[in-house]
Design a protein around this motif. Sequence first.
Motif, PDB file in Angstrom:
ATOM      1  N   UNK A 198      59.152  13.693  24.179  1.00  0.00           N
ATOM      2  CA  UNK A 198      60.349  13.520  23.366  1.00  0.00           C
ATOM      3  C   UNK A 198      60.681  12.045  23.210  1.00  0.00           C
ATOM      4  N   UNK A 199      60.736  11.317  24.332  1.00  0.00           N
ATOM      5  CA  UNK A 199      61.150   9.912  24.279  1.00  0.00           C
ATOM      6  C   UNK A 199      60.126   9.031  23.579  1.00  0.00           C
TER       7      UNK A 199
ATOM      8  N   UNK B  88      61.118   7.889  15.872  1.00  0.00           N
ATOM      9  CA  UNK B  88      61.381   8.374  14.508  1.00  0.00           C
ATOM     10  C   UNK B  88      62.878   8.465  14.259  1.00  0.00           C
ATOM     11  N   UNK B  89      63.586   8.941  15.249  1.00  0.00           N
ATOM     12  CA  UNK B  89      65.033   9.077  15.158  1.00  0.00           C
ATOM     13  C   UNK B  89      65.675   7.716  14.891  1.00  0.00           C
ATOM     14  N   UNK B  90      65.247   6.717  15.641  1.00  0.00           N
ATOM     15  CA  UNK B  90      65.814   5.381  15.467  1.00  0.00           C
ATOM     16  C   UNK B  90      65.370   4.733  14.164  1.00  0.00           C
ATOM     17  N   UNK B  91      64.117   4.923  13.763  1.00  0.00           N
ATOM     18  CA  UNK B  91      63.611   4.303  12.540  1.00  0.00           C
ATOM     19  C   UNK B  91      64.302   4.880  11.304  1.00  0.00           C
ATOM     20  N   UNK B  92      64.555   6.182  11.313  1.00  0.00           N
ATOM     21  CA  UNK B  92      65.177   6.830  10.142  1.00  0.00           C
ATOM     22  C   UNK B  92      66.700   6.841  10.223  1.00  0.00           C
ATOM     23  N   UNK B  93      67.235   6.363  11.351  1.00  0.00           N
ATOM     24  CA  UNK B  93      68.686   6.289  11.553  1.00  0.00           C
ATOM     25  C   UNK B  93      69.365   7.637  11.325  1.00  0.00           C
TER      26      UNK B  93
END
Length: 108
Positions: A88-89, A95-100
């Motif tokens: 997960x990490x 991806x979560x951080x890159x796509x905000x």
Amino acid sequence: MLRTRVLTALVLVPSFLAALFILPERGWAAFCALVVATAASEWQGLVKAQPRPGLLYPFVTGGIFYGLSCLAIPASWLAGVFAASASFWLLVTPCWLARKWRLDGAGK
């Protein structure tokens, strides 16, 4: 701020080492559950959770940790949990951080 952190470390490091080497297994599990509950309380404040339901969160989290740590869980099962967490990490979070991505309603 640095002074507070150093004083905190001077208290926590000896208590951690004492708990690690002196306490029996269940005592060590209780000590770790207290640390987990404290971390959950900090997380609750970080995400600005509602006070009423959030009050139970640290106690429930610490209790679940203590209950699971008192069970005889095979190391292979724990390795699977750690592998899922690491996946997960390492895969989802970037991806979560890159796509905000936004979490609507988080902490309400």
